[in-house]
Design an enzyme around this catalytic site. Structure first.
Site, short mmCIF file in Angstrom:
data_model
loop_
_atom_site.label_atom_id
_atom_site.label_comp_id
_atom_site.label_asym_id
_atom_site.label_seq_id
_atom_site.Cartn_x
_atom_site.Cartn_y
_atom_site.Cartn_z
N TYR A 119 47.12 34.08 44.96
CA TYR A 119 47.06 34.80 43.69
C TYR A 119 45.72 35.51 43.52
CZ TYR A 119 46.29 35.35 38.65
OH TYR A 119 45.94 35.85 37.42
N TYR A 155 52.95 37.41 27.70
CA TYR A 155 52.05 36.74 26.74
C TYR A 155 50.90 37.66 26.33
CZ TYR A 155 48.29 33.28 25.64
OH TYR A 155 47.25 32.58 25.10
N PHE A 163 38.99 34.48 32.29
CA PHE A 163 38.96 33.05 32.56
C PHE A 163 40.24 32.49 31.93
CE2 PHE A 163 35.04 32.28 34.98
CZ PHE A 163 34.75 33.62 35.18
N ASN A 177 59.67 44.28 33.76
CA ASN A 177 60.95 43.95 34.40
C ASN A 177 61.55 42.66 33.84
OD1 ASN A 177 59.44 41.91 35.53
ND2 ASN A 177 59.70 42.56 37.65
N1 LIG Z 1 47.25 33.82 31.27
C1 LIG Z 1 46.08 33.65 31.85
O1 LIG Z 1 45.38 32.64 31.66
C2 LIG Z 1 45.53 34.74 32.74
C3 LIG Z 1 44.26 34.54 33.29
C4 LIG Z 1 43.74 35.51 34.15
C5 LIG Z 1 44.45 36.69 34.39
N2 LIG Z 1 45.67 36.86 33.82
C6 LIG Z 1 46.37 38.12 34.11
O2 LIG Z 1 46.88 38.65 32.89
C7 LIG Z 1 48.08 39.38 33.13
C8 LIG Z 1 49.13 38.97 32.12
O3 LIG Z 1 49.38 37.58 32.22
P1 LIG Z 1 50.25 36.78 31.15
O4 LIG Z 1 49.60 35.46 30.96
O5 LIG Z 1 50.52 37.63 29.98
O6 LIG Z 1 51.58 36.54 32.00
P2 LIG Z 1 53.12 36.78 31.63
O7 LIG Z 1 53.91 36.24 32.76
O8 LIG Z 1 53.41 36.29 30.25
O9 LIG Z 1 53.21 38.37 31.63
C9 LIG Z 1 53.39 39.15 32.79
C10 LIG Z 1 54.43 40.22 32.44
O10 LIG Z 1 54.57 41.11 33.54
C11 LIG Z 1 55.96 41.30 33.81
N3 LIG Z 1 56.06 41.63 35.25
C12 LIG Z 1 55.70 40.85 36.30
N4 LIG Z 1 55.90 41.50 37.46
C13 LIG Z 1 56.40 42.72 37.14
C14 LIG Z 1 56.81 43.85 37.90
N5 LIG Z 1 56.80 43.84 39.23
N6 LIG Z 1 57.25 44.95 37.25
C15 LIG Z 1 57.31 44.98 35.88
N7 LIG Z 1 56.94 43.93 35.11
C16 LIG Z 1 56.50 42.82 35.73
C17 LIG Z 1 56.64 40.00 33.40
O11 LIG Z 1 58.01 40.15 33.10
C18 LIG Z 1 55.81 39.62 32.17
O12 LIG Z 1 56.35 40.19 30.98
C19 LIG Z 1 48.42 39.12 34.60
O13 LIG Z 1 48.05 40.25 35.36
C20 LIG Z 1 47.59 37.93 34.98
O14 LIG Z 1 47.25 37.92 36.34
C21 LIG Z 1 46.23 35.91 33.01
O1 LIG Z 2 49.69 19.85 33.46
C1 LIG Z 2 48.56 20.20 33.86
C2 LIG Z 2 48.19 21.57 33.99
C3 LIG Z 2 46.92 21.86 34.46
N1 LIG Z 2 46.06 20.87 34.79
C4 LIG Z 2 44.71 21.20 35.28
O2 LIG Z 2 44.07 22.04 34.33
C5 LIG Z 2 43.21 22.96 34.99
C6 LIG Z 2 43.58 24.37 34.57
O3 LIG Z 2 44.86 24.69 35.11
P1 LIG Z 2 45.81 25.83 34.51
O4 LIG Z 2 45.86 25.71 33.03
O5 LIG Z 2 47.07 25.82 35.28
O6 LIG Z 2 44.99 27.16 34.80
P2 LIG Z 2 44.31 27.72 36.13
O7 LIG Z 2 44.96 27.19 37.35
O8 LIG Z 2 42.83 27.55 35.95
O9 LIG Z 2 44.73 29.25 36.05
C7 LIG Z 2 44.76 29.98 34.82
O10 LIG Z 2 43.55 30.63 34.66
C8 LIG Z 2 43.24 31.56 35.69
C9 LIG Z 2 41.90 32.21 35.36
O11 LIG Z 2 40.91 31.26 35.34
C10 LIG Z 2 44.33 32.62 35.72
O12 LIG Z 2 44.06 33.59 36.68
C11 LIG Z 2 45.68 31.99 35.96
O13 LIG Z 2 46.67 33.00 35.92
C12 LIG Z 2 45.93 30.98 34.87
O14 LIG Z 2 47.15 30.29 35.09
C13 LIG Z 2 43.39 22.71 36.49
O15 LIG Z 2 42.37 21.85 36.93
C14 LIG Z 2 44.73 21.99 36.58
O16 LIG Z 2 44.84 21.12 37.69
C15 LIG Z 2 46.41 19.54 34.68
O17 LIG Z 2 45.62 18.64 35.00
N2 LIG Z 2 47.66 19.24 34.22
#
Ligand SMILES: NC(=O)c1ccc[n+]([C@@H]2O[C@H](COP(=O)([O-])OP(=O)(O)OC[C@H]3O[C@@H](n4cnc5c(N)ncnc54)[C@H](O)[C@@H]3O)[C@@H](O)[C@H]2O)c1
Ligand SMILES: O=c1ccn([C@@H]2O[C@H](COP(=O)(O)OP(=O)(O)O[C@H]3O[C@H](CO)[C@@H](O)[C@H](O)[C@H]3O)[C@@H](O)[C@H]2O)c(=O)[nH]1
Length: 318
Positions: A141, A11, A169, A32
């Site tokens: 995590y 993403y 966030f 991967n």
């Molecule tokens: N989405 C969020 O809200 C959020 C919030 C805080 C931090 N992050 C961080 O942002 C980064 C990206 O998250 P995202 O939401 O795009 O998730 P995502 O799952 O869409 O992307 C992660 C990508 O990494 C690849 N991947 C995972 N493990 C791997 C490995 N061992 N080797 C090679 N590729 C690998 C997956 O195939 C995927 O394409 C992550 O490091 C995550 O911890 C995301």
């Molecule tokens: O169907 C749902 C999904 C989520 N929640 C609530 O919504 C809030 C946010 O949850 P979620 O959207 O799953 O995000 P987080 O658990 O806050 O984690 C996200 O945000 C983090 C940073 O703040 C990242 O590190 C994580 O990867 C990302 O998944 C939490 O209170 C959940 O319990 C619900 O009530 N119902």
């Protein structure tokens, strides 16, 4: 600048790839495809299907591609899942960073922008969290990201690695690539699944927290704003104008889960059913960023500062 984007089929990584290309940087992707997808890959740029824990593929990339900087997104990131699969999370995220940094050192690649998370703060009862606040993870995590941060910081001291660590966030908006809609675990896509009629109702986990309406509070940041901060950081590291450090990325406004749900109802114009259920394990109550440091030091400013706009964009890209 030539940038290796790990997790570039995911993403956030796929948005970063496009933003880098728009700025005329060269990009190479390593992924991967565990949660990422080939459709999210930009055509005509080098793609290595492989794992960050595999030193052979890293050697191949660093020898073939002459990388200047790594943007490291590849990770496992679902907080509740990490409680069930803690060792797999440590292996993927911490061993992954160790493998990547070791290979970078071997090939003299000295710059990294790293995706960390607000989950490192865990249970912090504060209006706005800043980078100097204590870290108090409540799930594996968050721990894996904190351990990775420390490894990067020690590599700075030991070998001169230059880094920017971003603690994101809750990232939202744009297109959620990779996962099929029904595999989404995060709040906004799950609410939109119900609006689309794929699921009967939204389940809200816990309404007995000590907050305005009993539900958890989150700070949502648009994915385009987030990747723009990465461009500023990467260019700053490359040009030597940005100092190493840790930066929060958020909008600085907290919304309860219930408020987020109500906003989605308004934006979509659809009456979305919901139910309350038990608290979800591993959820911090409140998580809202001060991003003052990123605004001041990187000159970063989010464009999407209203939750309505972020949800509308996610809805239009659904
Ligand atoms: N989405 C969020 O809200 C959020 C919030 C805080 C931090 N992050 C961080 O942002 C980064 C990206 O998250 P995202 O939401 O795009 O998730 P995502 O799952 O869409 O992307 C992660 C990508 O990494 C690849 N991947 C995972 N493990 C791997 C490995 N061992 N080797 C090679 N590729 C690998 C997956 O195939 C995927 O394409 C992550 O490091 C995550 O911890 C995301
Ligand atoms: O169907 C749902 C999904 C989520 N929640 C609530 O919504 C809030 C946010 O949850 P979620 O959207 O799953 O995000 P987080 O658990 O806050 O984690 C996200 O945000 C983090 C940073 O703040 C990242 O590190 C994580 O990867 C990302 O998944 C939490 O209170 C959940 O319990 C619900 O009530 N119902």
């Amino acid at each position: 600048m030539k940038v290796l984007v790990t997790g570039g089929a995911g993403y956030i990584g796929s948005y970063a790839v496009k933003a880098l290309l728009r700025q005329n940087h060269e990009v190479v992707v390593l992924d991967n495809l565990s949660t990422g997808s080939e459709e999210a890959l930009v055509k005509d740029i080098p793609f290595y299907k492989g794992d960050i824990r595999d030193s052979n593929v890293l050697d191949e990339i660093f020898i073939n591609e002459k990388i200047d900087l790594v943007m490291h997104f590849a990770a496992k990131l679902i907080a509740p899942e990490s409680i069930q699969y803690s060792l797999e999370y440590y292996d993927n995220n911490v061993n992954g960073v160790n493998s990547l940094l070791t290979s970078m050192k071997k090939h003299n690649v000295t710059k990294i922008v790293f995706s960390s998370t607000a989950a490192v703060y865990g249970l912090l009862d504060k209006e706005l969290i800043n980078e100097n606040d204590i870290t108090n993870c409540i799930n594996p995590y968050g721990e894996t990201k904190l351990a990775s941060e420390k490894m990067i910081q020690w590599s700075h001291k030991s070998y001169g690695l230059e880094y920017i660590i971003f603690r994101y966030f809750n990232v939202a908006g744009g297109k959620k690539t990779g996962y099929s809609p029904l595999n989404q675990t995060v709040l906004i896509p799950r609410i939109l699944n119900v609006a689309k009629g794929l699921v009967d109702k939204v389940t809200i986990f816990g309404n007995d927290y000590n907050t305005i309406d009993g539900t958890c509070i989150r700070d949502f940041i648009h994915v385009e704003d987030l990747v723009n901060a990465h461009i500023l950081a990467a260019e700053g590291l490359f040009n030597g104008t940005t100092e190493v450090g840790i930066y929060n990325l958020g909008n600085g406004k907290g919304f309860s889960v219930l408020e987020t749900y109500e906003t989605a109802k308004k934006v979509t114009g659809i009456n979305i059913p919901f139910e309350f259920s038990e608290r979800r394990i591993g959820d911090p109550v409140k998580s809202v960023a001060s991003s003052e440091k990123a605004q001041k030091n990187l000159g970063w400013k989010p464009k999407y500062d209203k939750l309505e706009e972020i949800i509308l964009d996610a809805w239009e890209n659904y």
